[in-house]
Design an enzyme around this catalytic site. Structure first.
Site, PDB file in Angstrom:
ATOM      1  N   GLY A 161       0.745  -1.250   0.000  1.00 55.57           N
ATOM      2  CA  GLY A 161       0.000   0.000   0.000  1.00 55.57           C
ATOM      3  C   GLY A 161       0.768   1.290   0.000  1.00 55.57           C
ATOM      4  O   GLY A 161       0.163   2.345  -0.151  1.00 55.57           O
ATOM      5  N   PRO A 205       4.683  -4.830  -0.868  1.00 56.42           N
ATOM      6  CA  PRO A 205       4.612  -3.716  -1.808  1.00 56.42           C
ATOM      7  C   PRO A 205       4.433  -4.189  -3.248  1.00 56.42           C
ATOM      8  O   PRO A 205       5.061  -5.158  -3.675  1.00 56.42           O
ATOM      9  CB  PRO A 205       5.983  -3.041  -1.655  1.00 56.42           C
ATOM     10  CG  PRO A 205       6.894  -4.165  -1.229  1.00 56.42           C
ATOM     11  CD  PRO A 205       6.051  -5.059  -0.365  1.00 56.42           C
ATOM     12  N   CYS A 244     -13.266   2.527 -29.160  1.00 55.72           N
ATOM     13  CA  CYS A 244     -14.577   3.066 -29.532  1.00 55.72           C
ATOM     14  C   CYS A 244     -15.379   3.286 -28.273  1.00 55.72           C
ATOM     15  O   CYS A 244     -16.319   2.535 -27.965  1.00 55.72           O
ATOM     16  CB  CYS A 244     -15.281   2.091 -30.465  1.00 55.72           C
ATOM     17  SG  CYS A 244     -14.352   1.884 -31.964  1.00 55.72           S
ATOM     18  N   GLU A 245     -14.985   4.291 -27.518  1.00 54.58           N
ATOM     19  CA  GLU A 245     -15.624   4.578 -26.237  1.00 54.58           C
ATOM     20  C   GLU A 245     -15.166   5.963 -25.783  1.00 54.58           C
ATOM     21  O   GLU A 245     -13.964   6.213 -25.687  1.00 54.58           O
ATOM     22  CB  GLU A 245     -15.182   3.505 -25.234  1.00 54.58           C
ATOM     23  CG  GLU A 245     -15.771   3.699 -23.892  1.00 54.58           C
ATOM     24  CD  GLU A 245     -15.900   2.390 -23.100  1.00 54.58           C
ATOM     25  OE1 GLU A 245     -15.978   1.301 -23.699  1.00 54.58           O
ATOM     26  OE2 GLU A 245     -15.930   2.494 -21.878  1.00 54.58           O
ATOM     27  N   TYR A 281       0.173  -1.684 -12.357  1.00 55.43           N
ATOM     28  CA  TYR A 281      -1.247  -1.786 -12.702  1.00 55.43           C
ATOM     29  C   TYR A 281      -1.568  -1.210 -14.086  1.00 55.43           C
ATOM     30  O   TYR A 281      -2.624  -0.607 -14.282  1.00 55.43           O
ATOM     31  CB  TYR A 281      -2.116  -1.129 -11.610  1.00 55.43           C
ATOM     32  CG  TYR A 281      -1.873  -1.730 -10.243  1.00 55.43           C
ATOM     33  CD1 TYR A 281      -2.236  -3.040  -9.968  1.00 55.43           C
ATOM     34  CD2 TYR A 281      -1.257  -1.003  -9.224  1.00 55.43           C
ATOM     35  CE1 TYR A 281      -1.995  -3.610  -8.722  1.00 55.43           C
ATOM     36  CE2 TYR A 281      -1.009  -1.571  -7.975  1.00 55.43           C
ATOM     37  CZ  TYR A 281      -1.383  -2.866  -7.739  1.00 55.43           C
ATOM     38  OH  TYR A 281      -1.135  -3.441  -6.510  1.00 55.43           O
TER      39      TYR A 281
HETATM   40  N1  LLP Z   1      -1.242  -7.134  -0.791  1.00 61.19           N
HETATM   41  C1  LLP Z   1      -2.531  -7.352  -1.065  1.00 61.19           C
HETATM   42  C2  LLP Z   1      -3.245  -8.410  -0.383  1.00 61.19           C
HETATM   43  C3  LLP Z   1      -3.179  -6.560  -2.034  1.00 61.19           C
HETATM   44  O1  LLP Z   1      -4.461  -6.775  -2.295  1.00 61.19           O
HETATM   45  C4  LLP Z   1      -2.452  -5.557  -2.717  1.00 61.19           C
HETATM   46  C5  LLP Z   1      -3.091  -4.737  -3.734  1.00 61.19           C
HETATM   47  C6  LLP Z   1      -1.106  -5.376  -2.400  1.00 61.19           C
HETATM   48  C7  LLP Z   1      -0.526  -6.181  -1.429  1.00 61.19           C
HETATM   49  C8  LLP Z   1      -0.236  -4.361  -3.078  1.00 61.19           C
HETATM   50  O2  LLP Z   1      -0.648  -3.064  -2.865  1.00 61.19           O
HETATM   51  P1  LLP Z   1       0.233  -1.839  -3.453  1.00 61.19           P
HETATM   52  O3  LLP Z   1       1.518  -1.833  -2.692  1.00 61.19           O
HETATM   53  O4  LLP Z   1       0.446  -2.112  -4.899  1.00 61.19           O
HETATM   54  O5  LLP Z   1      -0.614  -0.655  -3.206  1.00 61.19           O
HETATM   55  N2  LLP Z   1      -5.638  -1.731  -9.551  1.00 61.19           N
HETATM   56  C9  LLP Z   1      -5.478  -0.727  -8.518  1.00 61.19           C
HETATM   57  C10 LLP Z   1      -4.713  -1.266  -7.332  1.00 61.19           C
HETATM   58  C11 LLP Z   1      -5.351  -2.474  -6.711  1.00 61.19           C
HETATM   59  C12 LLP Z   1      -4.545  -3.001  -5.576  1.00 61.19           C
HETATM   60  C13 LLP Z   1      -5.050  -4.313  -5.132  1.00 61.19           C
HETATM   61  N3  LLP Z   1      -4.305  -4.914  -4.086  1.00 61.19           N
HETATM   62  C14 LLP Z   1      -4.770   0.487  -9.107  1.00 61.19           C
HETATM   63  O6  LLP Z   1      -4.479   0.473 -10.299  1.00 61.19           O
HETATM   64  O7  LLP Z   1      -4.537   1.455  -8.406  1.00 61.19           O
END
Ligand code: LLP
Length: 432
Positions: free
Chosen positions: A247, A290, A360-361, A390
């Site tokens: 996160g 992360p 097309c959107e 992502y």
């Molecule tokens: N651990 C778990 C259980 C998770 O569900 C996630 C992200 C992470 C770690 C990694 O989180 P990060 O460090 O990347 O924030 N598609 C969205 C993000 C979805 C994140 C889902 N889970 C976007 O493009 O912002």
């Protein structure tokens, strides 16, 4: 510029020491570029901080949903991180890349029996169990396989990170995990302790993404440690792992703020150490997961401009040869990005236009209200920065558009890491 791997001297965008305009010509566009040194440096920041922290045996696990392809698992393995995997597809990719699967953590809120068998066969180190049904199913399948499976239980500590709704996952009413507040997390722990084929080692939470405030992790840790103490006192079971999920946020534009990840890790670990002592439990070893902060600033995407539409008295559009198929994040979350015209970085006069894709959107917007050189024209190269997380992993074939390749840059040298999808790839599974 936004990051130290970007430079615009000479009127062209240089990324990781490589000329982006030359790379666009060499590989075609749309094109994802990734900076291997940056990925490694990001991994090391976590690893060094966790190795040095007061919670012994702590480690980082790369959340591979952020960007999953064979080459990245090799880098992650070399840097000593674990991998968070969420599907048979990610497990398969990691395994094929030679990832040490004992360092893999299988996440997800609905693992089918087939997924569970697949992951056990692949030798996944930990299952992060999300619900009661999974604990039952995993115990049964582990017995059939003749193994004892290590698990963590995912719980929701009831913390709202106040980022954006789609990624806030630690709240009590989340679809992920089991609530601490309702007493159900303790019941899940009781169930896990009773299972002969499961080795229940710790608890996990993930409060959300784009967190810039370490207080969020500290508050989550407090709830988690309270649960660990309860499990010890009521069930006589001492846990050794505290997984606080991923996160940490990254800056997508100037002024968004920066987070000192090593300092944050130190603060969280010290807090955990002190609180554990106070609660009379052993200092757990930490896991952090992360995703974004490992790969986001290690990626950019290059496009070629196809048209510049000036609707007199209304607005302007710059259309590119990619869009929501390779980067759906503005369409989904109104995410902000920094956009650079890679072959005209010195431009003085500017126009404002929406950067739009070719789908097309009407919602196929990569970024609204971007400042472009006044003479932007068909054939120019546009770079969208901070796309390492992502983007490729969320890319689609909407409108039957092939996914772009990934070119890895390492010490200024480029190599293809993922090939461009071909038209034949698109019809591979079609019965003709
Ligand atoms: N651990 C778990 C259980 C998770 O569900 C996630 C992200 C992470 C770690 C990694 O989180 P990060 O460090 O990347 O924030 N598609 C969205 C993000 C979805 C994140 C889902 N889970 C976007 O493009 O912002």
């Amino acid at each position: 510029m936004l990051y130290d791997n970007l430079d615009t001297t000479g009127g062209r965008l240089i990324f990781a020491g490589a000329d982006t305009v030359a790379l666009a010509e060499k590989y075609g566009t749309p094109l994802y570029l990734m900076d291997e040194e940056k990925i490694r440096a990001n991994c090391r920041a976590y690893r060094t901080a966790l190795d040095a922290c007061v919670c012994p045996g702590s480690s980082a696990i790369y959340a591979s949903k952020a960007c999953s392809f064979a080459g990245i698992y090799k880098i992650i393995a070399e840097e000593g991180l674990g991998a968070d995997v969420v599907s048979a597809g990610e497990i398969y990719t990691a395994k094929k890349a030679g990832f040490p699967m004992e360092r893999a953590y299988f996440q997800g809120n609905n693992k089918t029996d087939a997924d569970i068998r697949f992951a056990i066969d692949a030798g996944v180190g930990y299952f992060v169990c999300d619900n009661f049904e999974e604990i039952d199913a995993l115990d049964r399948i582990a017995e059939e396989a003749g193994i004892k499976q290590k698990i963590l239980i995912r719980v929701t500590p009831g913390i709202d990170p106040h980022t954006y709704a789609a990624v806030a996952t630690g709240k009590v009413d989340s679809k992920f995990g089991i609530a601490v507040e309702t007493g159900q997390a303790l019941e899940a722990a009781r169930l896990a302790v009773s299972k002969k084929n499961l080795v229940f080692e710790g608890i996990h939470c993930h409060v959300g993404s784009m967190v810039f405030d370490s207080d969020v992790f500290i508050r989550a840790a407090d709830v988690m440690l309270g649960l660990m103490a309860e499990i010890k006192n009521k069930l006589g079971h001492e846990l050794k792992i505290l997984d606080l999920g991923g996160g940490y946020g990254v800056g997508y534009y100037d002024g968004q703020g920066k987070i000192d990840i090593p300092a944050n890790i130190r603060a969280v670990a010290e807090h955990v150490g002190e609180a554990a002592k106070r609660l009379g439990i052993e200092t757990p070893s930490l896991r952090l997961e992360p995703g974004r902060s490992i790969v986001a600033d290690a990626g950019i995407t290059l496009y070629t401009v196809g048209s510049v539409k000036k609707i007199t008295g209304y607005k302007n559009y710059v259309s590119i040869d990619g869009g929501m198929t390779d980067n759906p994040r503005y369409a989904l979350y109104q995410s902000k990005y920094t956009v650079v015209t890679a072959n005209k970085t010195d431009a003085k006069d500017t126009i404002t236009a929406d950067l739009v894709g070719r789908c097309c959107e009407s919602g196929d917007i990569v970024q609204p209200e971007v400042s472009f050189p006044a003479d932007i024209a068909r054939g120019d190269t546009v770079a969208v920065l901070t796309t390492g997380a992502y983007n490729y992993s969320m890319a689609s074939n909407y409108n039957r558009i092939p996914r772009p390749p990934i070119v890895m840059i390492s010490n200024g040298a480029d190599r293809l890491a993922v090939k461009r999808e071909s038209l034949d790839d698109l019809i591979l599974n079609d019965i003709i």
